[in-house]
Enzyme design. Structure first.
Site, PDB file in Angstrom:
ATOM      1  N   ILE A  39       0.820  -1.214   0.000  1.00  0.00           N
ATOM      2  CA  ILE A  39       0.000   0.000   0.000  1.00  0.00           C
ATOM      3  C   ILE A  39       0.854   1.264   0.000  1.00  0.00           C
ATOM      4  O   ILE A  39       0.351   2.370  -0.210  1.00  0.00           O
ATOM      5  CB  ILE A  39      -0.988  -0.021   1.192  1.00  0.00           C
ATOM      6  CG1 ILE A  39      -1.812  -1.309   1.168  1.00  0.00           C
ATOM      7  CG2 ILE A  39      -1.917   1.162   1.207  1.00  0.00           C
ATOM      8  CD1 ILE A  39      -2.587  -1.547  -0.117  1.00  0.00           C
TER       9      ILE A  39
ATOM     10  N   SER B 261       3.706   2.528   2.392  1.00  0.00           N
ATOM     11  CA  SER B 261       4.757   2.751   3.385  1.00  0.00           C
ATOM     12  C   SER B 261       5.360   1.426   3.841  1.00  0.00           C
ATOM     13  O   SER B 261       4.693   0.388   3.865  1.00  0.00           O
ATOM     14  CB  SER B 261       4.201   3.521   4.583  1.00  0.00           C
ATOM     15  OG  SER B 261       3.150   2.812   5.174  1.00  0.00           O
TER      16      SER B 261
ATOM     17  N   CYS C  40      -3.503  11.798  19.755  1.00  0.00           N
ATOM     18  CA  CYS C  40      -3.906  13.138  19.337  1.00  0.00           C
ATOM     19  C   CYS C  40      -3.413  13.378  17.912  1.00  0.00           C
ATOM     20  O   CYS C  40      -2.436  12.780  17.486  1.00  0.00           O
ATOM     21  CB  CYS C  40      -3.284  14.184  20.246  1.00  0.00           C
ATOM     22  SG  CYS C  40      -3.739  13.967  21.976  1.00  0.00           S
TER      23      CYS C  40
ATOM     24  N   GLU D 103      -9.356  -2.309   2.769  1.00  0.00           N
ATOM     25  CA  GLU D 103      -9.170  -3.076   3.996  1.00  0.00           C
ATOM     26  C   GLU D 103     -10.300  -4.096   4.115  1.00  0.00           C
ATOM     27  O   GLU D 103     -11.458  -3.729   4.149  1.00  0.00           O
ATOM     28  CB  GLU D 103      -9.215  -2.114   5.173  1.00  0.00           C
ATOM     29  CG  GLU D 103      -8.997  -2.759   6.504  1.00  0.00           C
ATOM     30  CD  GLU D 103      -9.308  -1.798   7.638  1.00  0.00           C
ATOM     31  OE1 GLU D 103      -8.773  -0.694   7.639  1.00  0.00           O
ATOM     32  OE2 GLU D 103     -10.092  -2.172   8.501  1.00  0.00           O
TER      33      GLU D 103
ATOM     34  N   HIS E   3      -2.888  -4.106  11.095  1.00  0.00           N
ATOM     35  CA  HIS E   3      -3.165  -3.404  12.358  1.00  0.00           C
ATOM     36  C   HIS E   3      -2.790  -4.257  13.561  1.00  0.00           C
ATOM     37  O   HIS E   3      -3.009  -3.868  14.696  1.00  0.00           O
ATOM     38  CB  HIS E   3      -4.641  -3.002  12.410  1.00  0.00           C
ATOM     39  CG  HIS E   3      -5.037  -2.189  11.216  1.00  0.00           C
ATOM     40  ND1 HIS E   3      -5.487  -2.757  10.052  1.00  0.00           N
ATOM     41  CD2 HIS E   3      -4.986  -0.864  10.988  1.00  0.00           C
ATOM     42  CE1 HIS E   3      -5.715  -1.806   9.162  1.00  0.00           C
ATOM     43  NE2 HIS E   3      -5.421  -0.651   9.712  1.00  0.00           N
TER      44      HIS E   3
ATOM     45  N   CYS F 259      -3.332  -2.188   4.433  1.00  0.00           N
ATOM     46  CA  CYS F 259      -2.976  -0.769   4.626  1.00  0.00           C
ATOM     47  C   CYS F 259      -1.450  -0.659   4.574  1.00  0.00           C
ATOM     48  O   CYS F 259      -0.759  -1.660   4.365  1.00  0.00           O
ATOM     49  CB  CYS F 259      -3.539  -0.245   5.947  1.00  0.00           C
ATOM     50  SG  CYS F 259      -3.575   1.567   6.059  1.00  0.00           S
TER      51      CYS F 259
HETATM   52  N1  GLN Z   1       0.100   5.083   1.350  1.00  0.00           N
HETATM   53  C1  GLN Z   1      -0.202   5.197   2.738  1.00  0.00           C
HETATM   54  C2  GLN Z   1       0.661   4.216   3.516  1.00  0.00           C
HETATM   55  O1  GLN Z   1       0.983   3.194   2.975  1.00  0.00           O
HETATM   56  C3  GLN Z   1      -1.665   4.926   3.013  1.00  0.00           C
HETATM   57  C4  GLN Z   1      -2.012   5.145   4.451  1.00  0.00           C
HETATM   58  C5  GLN Z   1      -3.484   5.033   4.810  1.00  0.00           C
HETATM   59  O2  GLN Z   1      -4.262   4.410   4.156  1.00  0.00           O
HETATM   60  N2  GLN Z   1      -3.902   5.643   5.875  1.00  0.00           N
HETATM   61  O3  GLN Z   1       0.978   4.438   4.667  1.00  0.00           O
HETATM   62 ZN    ZN Z   2      -5.078   2.381   4.684  1.00  0.00          ZN
END
Ligand code: GLN
Ligand code: ZN
Length: 765
Positions: free
Chosen positions: A439, A441, A524, A673, A702, A734
Site C-alpha cells: 500500500i 509505506s 492526538c 481493507e 493493524h 494498509c
Molecule cells: N500510502 C499510505 C501508507 O501506505 C496509506 C495510508 C493510509 O491508508 N492511511 O501508509
Molecule cells: Zn489504509
C-alpha cells in the site's frame, strides 16, 4: 444572557493527559500520580473557564479515555468478558476496568479483547461503542460524575453544570450484541438509572444538567422519536428540580425541530455554525419560557468568530425572546478544538491573528455579550481583523482561482472507459494474474524518525539526511525484488505523515506547534491549517519515485494523498465552500500526477482513506458531497494517458452504502481493507459487480500477527469466489509503517507464496 460552555478539551495544552496515561500504561507512574495529573488538569480547565466569565462551567466532560465509555461505566453497561478484571485481579480498580474496556486486557493470564471504537459523528474523535445484550440491565456503577461535580464546585466556589450523554443518544450510539432486539427498546430499563443519577445530582445541589442528544440532528426512526418523548417526560416528572439543558450539535434539527421543542426541558442548544437557518424555525415555534442556547462560536475549527455575523443571529433571537431566555455558547464541545493559541510562537503573525483555539473561543463568548451590552470598540477591532483576513494577499491567488474556474467535466474524465484502459495497461505492464503489491509505506523505524528530528534541528544536513533515506529506499527496493513482489513502492521514508508531507510543500497551508486535538484515547492529531488558495510551486514526490524507479525494472508505484483526504484531515478555511478548496487541492495533485507520469512513473496511487469520513450526517446531503468528492478525485487522476494505471486506497470504510460512488471514482485499481472482516466487505463490491480491478487486503497490518500462507490463501479463495480473477490484486490492507521489519518481511513472503498458489489453481485460458 448566560455564557454557556458545552465542554473543554481534556488533553491539556501540552498533552499532559496523553503523556500521563501512556506512562501509567507503561508502569512508569502509579495510579495516584495519574489521578494527580487528571485533577490538576480539571482544576486548571475549570479555572480558565471561570476566569473567562463562563456562567455554566461544564464538569464530567473530562475523561481518561472517552466520555461515551465513561457513560457506559456510569450506567453499568459493562460486557461480561471484563468481569475478571475487577473480580479476579487483586488491586485493580475501576480505572483499570475502564482501560481494559478501551484497550483490551492481556495480562494476569487473561486475554480480553477491547470494545469496538468508531467515529464520533463526522469528527475525527473516536468513541467506544456501548455493547447491549437483549437482557441488558442497568445500574449506577461508576460514581465519577459525583466526584467531578464536587471537585468542580470546590474549585469554582459555585455550582458547576454536569454533562452527560442523554439516554436516547446513549442507546442509539451503541450496538446490539446478539439478535432479536432493538436497543431503543431498552429505554424503559435504562430510564430509572438516569433518574436516580439526576436525583442524586439534585441532592448534591446541582441546578443545570446538560444532556447531550446529538442524535436529534440525524434522520430518526419513529420509535426513536417516541423514545425522546417518553424519556424527557419521565425525567421531567421525576426530577422537576433539575434544569435540563438539552444539547444538539453537528447538524440542524430540520424535521426534528417540533419534536425537540416539544420536549419538556428548560433550555435547548442549537448548532448555529453548522445550521444557522434553524434559528428562525426555532424562534417561530418556541414554547414560552424555553431558553435557547445559541451555538455561535465554531467548536470544530480554528478561525476567529465573525462577530458581525454572530450578532445578526443574536439580535434576531433577542428581538423574539429577550436576553433572559438566551445563552451564548460554542456550537459544540470545545473538545474538537486545539487548546491555546497563545502557545504558538512560530505561526506567521498575520495568520495567527485570524485564529482562535479553545481558550480564545471562551473569550469570544464573553466578547459577544459585551458587544451586545455596548462595547463597540471590541466589535470595531474584530471587524477590522476580519476585513484584513478577507483582503489578505496571503489568501488570494488570482492564478489559482482562474485555474479552478476553468475546470471542465473533461478534466475529470479519462479518455477511454475502463475496459479499453485495462487492455492497454495489460500490454504495458504484462503482470501475472493476482499481481502482488503493497500500500505504500514500509516500517518507519525509530532510526528514521531520529534522522528526521536531527535534520529538522540542523544536526544533519539535507544531503546527509537524503543519503540515509536513499539507502533505506534502496534496501527496501532490493527486499521487495527478493520477496518477488510484482509492483514495488519506494517506502515513504521521507514522510512524517501522509497529509503533512504534502501540506508542507503546497502554498496555502500552515502548521501549528501545539494544535493537538484528541482522536482516541491518548492519541492526538495535529491537523495542518489550510488558510488560502492552494498552489503547487514544484514537484513534491517526483525525485523519490524517480530514484526508486531507477533502481529496478519492476514497475514502481508513485504514491500521493488524495484531495479529499488532505481536506478532511486538515483545519479547512471557512471563507469558501469545502468543495472549492477540494478542487484547488485536486488540481495540485493532478499536476503532481502528470509530473510523475512525465518522469516515467506509470502506476500512480492516490490514497483516499478519508473519503467516507466526510459523508454528511443527513442522508439528503450525502449525494451532493459524494458528487464533489468523487469529482475532486477524478480531477486529480484524470489527466494521465490511458496506459498509465491509477490506483487508489481506502481503509476503515463501510462501502455498502457508497459503493456506486466508489465505482464512479473510476480508479483502475482500488485496494481496500478487508482482512479483519474475513472479506465480508468485499460482498458489497461483488453484489454491485464492481467493474475495475481490486486488491482486497489479505494481511491485517493493524496487528503484529504474521498471517500464514494458508490463511491468506483462504482469503484469496474467498475473494476469487466473489470477483473475476483477472481483476484481483494481492496486497496488505494498509500501509506497513507501524510494523517492524521481521514481521513485514515474513508476512509479505507468505503473501507472495499465497498469490503463487492462487495462480497455479486458476486454469490458464
Ligand atoms: N500510502 C499510505 C501508507 O501506505 C496509506 C495510508 C493510509 O491508508 N492511511 O501508509
Ligand atoms: Zn489504509
Amino acid at each position: 444572557m448566560l455564557l454557556n460552555n458545552l465542554g473543554y478539551p481534556r488533553i491539556g495544552a501540552r498533552r499532559e493527559l496523553k503523556k500521563a496515561c501512556e506512562q501509567y500504561w507503561a508502569g512508569e507512574i502509579n495510579r495516584d500520580q495519574l489521578y494527580d495529573t487528571a485533577r490538576e488538569l480539571s482544576r486548571r480547565h475549570w479555572q480558565i473557564q471561570a476566569d473567562s466569565g463562563i456562567d455554566l462551567v461544564p464538569c464530567n466532560d473530562f475523561s481518561f479515555y472517552d466520555h461515551v465509555l465513561d457513560m457506559s461505566l456510569t450506567l453499568g453497561v459493562i460486557p461480561e468478558r471484563y468481569t475478571p478484571v475487577l473480580t479476579n485481579v487483586k488491586g485493580n480498580t475501576e480505572l483499570d476496568l475502564c482501560f481494559a474496556m478501551a484497550r483490551g486486557y492481556q495480562k494476569d493470564g487473561f486475554d480480553i479483547t477491547a470494545m469496538e471504537m468508531t467515529k464520533w459523528f463526522d469528527t475525527n474523535y473516536h468513541y467506544i461503542v456501548p455493547e447491549f445484550q437483549a437482557e441488558q440491565t442497568f445500574q449506577l456503577f461508576s460514581q465519577r460524575v459525583f466526584e467531578a461535580f464536587n471537585g468542580a464546585r470546590e474549585t469554582l466556589g459555585r455550582v458547576p453544570k454536569p454533562v452527560l450523554i442523554g439516554p436516547v443518544s446513549f442507546l442509539l450510539l451503541g450496538k446490539e450484541k446478539g439478535a432479536g432486539f432493538d436497543r431503543i427498546d431498552l429505554l424503559p430499563r435504562l430510564l430509572p438509572v438516569y433518574i436516580s443519577l439526576l436525583s442524586r445530582l439534585a441532592d448534591y445541589g446541582a441546578d443545570w444538567v446538560q444532556l447531550d442528544e446529538p442524535m436529534l440532528g440525524l434522520d430518526l426512526r419513529e420509535q426513536d422519536k417516541k423514545a425522546f418523548v417518553s424519556a424527557y417526560q419521565a425525567i421531567k416528572r421525576a426530577c422537576p428540580q433539575i434544569r435540563i439543558l438539552l444539547t444538539t450539535y453537528f447538524e440542524g434539527l430540520e424535521e426534528n425541530m417540533p419534536l425537540a421543542l416539544s420536549l419538556p426541558v428548560c433550555a435547548l442548544h442549537l448548532d448555529l455554525v453548522r445550521a444557522p437557518q434553524q434559528l428562525e424555525a426555532a424562534l417561530a415555534a418556541i414554547p414560552e419560557e424555553r431558553i435557547l442556547s445559541l451555538g455561535l462560536i465554531d467548536g470544530r475549527n480554528i478561525w476567529k468568530n465573525d462577530y458581525e455575523q454572530s450578532l445578526q443571529l443574536l439580535q434576531t433571537a433577542l428581538e423574539h425572546i429577550g436576553a433572559d431566555r438566551i445563552m451564548i455558547a460554542p456550537s459544540c464541545s470545545l473538545l474538537h478544538s486545539p487548546v491555546d493559541l497563545s502557545l504558538e510562537t512560530r505561526l506567521p503573525e498575520e495568520i495567527k491573528d485570524w485564529m482562535a483555539f479553545a481558550q480564545q473561543k471562551l473569550q469570544e463568548l464573553k466578547a459577544l455579550k459585551d458587544i451586545v451590552n455596548g462595547d463597540t470598540a471590541l466589535l470595531e477591532a474584530r471587524c477590522q481583523s476580519i476585513a484584513r483576513r478577507r483582503a489578505s494577499p496571503l489568501i488570494h491567488k488570482e492564478a489559482v482561482q482562474q485555474k479552478t474556474a476553468a475546470i471542465t467535466d473533461a478534466d475529470a474524465r479519462r479518455q477511454q472507459a475502463f475496459p479499453g484502459r485495462q487492455v492497454l495497461q495489460q500490454q504495458a505492464f504484462g503482470l501475472p494474474l493476482f499481481p502482488t503489491t503493497t500500500i505504500g509505506s514500509f516500517p518507519q523505524t525509530a532510526a528514521i524518525r531520529q534522522w528526521r528530528q536531527q535534520w529538522k534541528k540542523g544536526q544533519l544536513s539535507t544531503a546527509q539526511y537524503e543519503a540515509l533515506l536513499q539507502e533505506e529506499t534502496e534496501r527496501t527496493v532490493r527486499l521487495q525484488e527478493d520477496i518477488g513482489l510484482d509492483v514495488l513502492v519506494h517506502g515513504e521514508f521521507e514522510r512524517n505523515d501522509m497529509v503533512e508531507y504534502f501540506g508542507e510543500q503546497l502554498e496555502g497551508f500552515t502548521f501549528t506547534q501545539n494544535g493537538w486535538v484528541q482522536s482516541y484515547g491518548s492519541r492526538c492529531v495535529k491537523p495542518p491549517v489550510i488558510y488560502g488558495d492552494i498552489n503547487r510551486p514544484g514537484d513534491m514526490t517526483v525525485a523519490w519515485s524517480r530514484y526508486a524507479q531507477s533502481l529496478t525494472d519492476k514497475p514502481m508505484k508513485g504514491m500521493l494523498t488524495g484531495p479529499v483526504t488532505i481536506l478532511q484531515w486538515s483545519f479547512v478555511r471557512d471563507d469558501q465552500p469545502r468543495e472549492a478548496t477540494a478542487n484547488q487541492i485536486a488540481l495540485a495533485i493532478r499536476e503532481e500526477v502528470l509530473a510523475l507520469e512525465t518522469a516515467g512513473i506509470r502506476m500512480i496511487q492516490i490514497d483516499e482513506p478519508a473519503i467516507r469520513e466526510g459523508l454528511p450526517l443527513r442522508r439528503h446531503k450525502q449525494d451532493h458531497y459524494l458528487q464533489w468528492a468523487v469529482k475532486a478525485f477524478r480531477i486529480a487522476a484524470g489527466g494521465v494517458q490511458d496506459s498509465t494505471q491509477i490506483h487508489t486506497h481506502m481503509c476503515y470504510s463501510e462501502f455498502n452504502d457508497i459503493i456506486a460512488h466508489i465505482a464512479a471514482m473510476d480508479a483502475d485499481v482500488i485496494t481496500i481493507e478487508t482482512s479483519r472482516s474475513q472479506m465480508e466487505l468485499l460482498e458489497a463490491f461483488a453484489t454491485f459487480r464492481y467493474p475495475n480491478e481490486i486488491g482486497p487486503g489479505v494481511y491485517d497490518i493493524h496487528s503484529p500477527r504474521v498471517p500464514s500462507i494458508a490463511e491468506m490463501s483462504e482469503l484469496l479463495q474467498k475473494a476469487a469466489a466473489l470477483l473475476p480473477a483477472k481483476n484481483l490484486w494481492v496486497n496488505p490492507d494498509c500501509g506497513l509503517k507501524t510494523r517492524n521489519w521481521p514481521e513485514t518481511e515474513t508476512a509479505l513472503r507468505h503473501m507472495v507464496a499465497a498469490a503463487t498458489k492462487a495462480r497455479e489453481m486458476v486454469p490458464t485460458a
